[in-house]
Scaffold this motif. Sequence first.
Motif, mmCIF file in Angstrom:
data_model
loop_
_atom_site.group_PDB
_atom_site.id
_atom_site.type_symbol
_atom_site.label_atom_id
_atom_site.label_comp_id
_atom_site.label_asym_id
_atom_site.label_seq_id
_atom_site.Cartn_x
_atom_site.Cartn_y
_atom_site.Cartn_z
ATOM 1 N N VAL A 152 0.847 -1.199 0.000
ATOM 2 C CA VAL A 152 0.000 0.000 0.000
ATOM 3 C C VAL A 152 0.881 1.246 0.000
ATOM 4 O O VAL A 152 0.651 2.196 -0.759
ATOM 5 C CB VAL A 152 -0.925 -0.010 1.239
ATOM 6 C CG1 VAL A 152 -1.536 1.362 1.451
ATOM 7 C CG2 VAL A 152 -2.008 -1.037 1.075
ATOM 8 N N LEU B 13 2.056 6.887 -6.765
ATOM 9 C CA LEU B 13 1.021 7.832 -7.192
ATOM 10 C C LEU B 13 1.447 9.263 -6.877
ATOM 11 O O LEU B 13 1.240 10.177 -7.684
ATOM 12 C CB LEU B 13 -0.302 7.507 -6.504
ATOM 13 C CG LEU B 13 -1.004 6.243 -6.993
ATOM 14 C CD1 LEU B 13 -2.292 6.030 -6.242
ATOM 15 C CD2 LEU B 13 -1.268 6.311 -8.479
ATOM 16 N N GLN C 236 -8.332 6.622 -1.483
ATOM 17 C CA GLN C 236 -7.106 5.834 -1.335
ATOM 18 C C GLN C 236 -6.727 5.733 0.148
ATOM 19 O O GLN C 236 -6.357 4.686 0.642
ATOM 20 C CB GLN C 236 -5.988 6.512 -2.137
ATOM 21 C CG GLN C 236 -4.793 5.664 -2.418
ATOM 22 C CD GLN C 236 -5.018 4.713 -3.573
ATOM 23 O OE1 GLN C 236 -6.126 4.553 -4.061
ATOM 24 N NE2 GLN C 236 -3.970 4.056 -3.989
ATOM 25 N N ALA D 37 -6.548 2.452 2.521
ATOM 26 C CA ALA D 37 -5.323 2.149 3.273
ATOM 27 C C ALA D 37 -5.644 1.917 4.736
ATOM 28 O O ALA D 37 -5.077 1.022 5.378
ATOM 29 C CB ALA D 37 -4.318 3.288 3.117
ATOM 30 N N ILE E 125 -7.047 -1.573 5.068
ATOM 31 C CA ILE E 125 -6.021 -2.614 4.976
ATOM 32 C C ILE E 125 -5.171 -2.618 6.246
ATOM 33 O O ILE E 125 -4.795 -3.670 6.748
ATOM 34 C CB ILE E 125 -5.172 -2.399 3.710
ATOM 35 C CG1 ILE E 125 -6.036 -2.650 2.468
ATOM 36 C CG2 ILE E 125 -3.969 -3.331 3.697
ATOM 37 C CD1 ILE E 125 -5.360 -2.355 1.164
ATOM 38 N N ARG F 159 -8.159 -5.080 -1.417
ATOM 39 C CA ARG F 159 -7.028 -5.040 -2.360
ATOM 40 C C ARG F 159 -7.509 -4.724 -3.770
ATOM 41 O O ARG F 159 -6.875 -3.957 -4.498
ATOM 42 C CB ARG F 159 -6.287 -6.381 -2.348
ATOM 43 C CG ARG F 159 -5.455 -6.630 -1.110
ATOM 44 C CD ARG F 159 -4.311 -5.670 -1.004
ATOM 45 N NE ARG F 159 -3.409 -5.764 -2.131
ATOM 46 C CZ ARG F 159 -2.332 -6.552 -2.177
ATOM 47 N NH1 ARG F 159 -2.018 -7.272 -1.144
ATOM 48 N NH2 ARG F 159 -1.577 -6.574 -3.240
ATOM 49 N N PHE G 5 -8.401 -1.127 -3.904
ATOM 50 C CA PHE G 5 -7.189 -0.298 -3.843
ATOM 51 C C PHE G 5 -6.529 -0.230 -5.218
ATOM 52 O O PHE G 5 -6.163 0.859 -5.678
ATOM 53 C CB PHE G 5 -6.221 -0.894 -2.815
ATOM 54 C CG PHE G 5 -5.101 0.020 -2.437
ATOM 55 C CD1 PHE G 5 -5.285 1.017 -1.495
ATOM 56 C CD2 PHE G 5 -3.856 -0.117 -3.014
ATOM 57 C CE1 PHE G 5 -4.260 1.863 -1.147
ATOM 58 C CE2 PHE G 5 -2.820 0.731 -2.671
ATOM 59 C CZ PHE G 5 -3.021 1.721 -1.740
ATOM 60 N N SER H 140 -6.188 3.075 -7.572
ATOM 61 C CA SER H 140 -4.876 3.570 -8.020
ATOM 62 C C SER H 140 -4.889 3.822 -9.521
ATOM 63 O O SER H 140 -4.391 4.855 -9.987
ATOM 64 C CB SER H 140 -3.765 2.573 -7.714
ATOM 65 O OG SER H 140 -3.956 1.950 -6.516
#
Lengths: 138, 137
Positions: A121, A128, B23, B27, B30, B103, B106, B110
Amino acid sequence: MSMFQIFSISGSAVSAQSQRLNVVASNLANADTVAGPDGQAYKARQVVFQTAMVGAGNDAASAGVRVSTISEDQTPGRRQLDPKNPNADADGYVTYSNVNTVEEMVNMISASRSYQNNIEVMSTAKNLLLKTLQLGQS
Amino acid sequence: MLNRLTDQLNFQTQALSLRSERQRLLASNIANADTPGYQARDMNFAQALRDATAGNASAGTLSTTQSGHISSAAGSGSASQLLYATAAQTNLDSNTVDMDRERANFADNSVKYEATLRFIGGSVRTALDAMKSPNAA
């Protein structure tokens, strides 16, 4: 830029998972010990995770992790008859630690997977952000 | 003419801001995959983008009434719009993070973030090309 907080979020998770790995390592190392540092049989330790808010304010979107406590497993240890052992009690039994090796191995795999997830992550977020920095160039 | 270009730029900027917000949310999910009792969160992206680009102050966003006020960025006031994910498989510690789903989300987010970046880059390049003198080429 809210993406910068990902590093604190995933960083806190990585640090919590590495602490969990550390505890697993202690447990596995002491799986066969008879006496712990306090003279009693070693007791398996487990970390307890808790959500910790990262950054200013109580923003639900930036929830990190921290280890709230490390609890000791209070189940009685394995007892084995061995009268010759210097640590044997009056009945000739030796009390070993209560570490369950299989459980610890599973715990270790789970911790290492979570660790890898969080590292991935972070690296995605970093890519990015780097691409954002190059916005308008080329 | 230029107004139309910057309009599109504004829209993509809001989208980018919301993408980065999402995002961060993913995160967090996760990171808390092993936390007992943690409820996974997600946002309704289409609704959030509609609210952010509507121009009128929706509930939860700060309105600026004086010149010194700083307008709140897109998504920052969206905490009330965050939804709770339900667990695909029940868990003894009532944690609702589904790692496969997170996942996938994510990775999806992205890619869409990068796409938005390219849209913005394209708009900027178009504007610059339009401003170029025809003799300069």
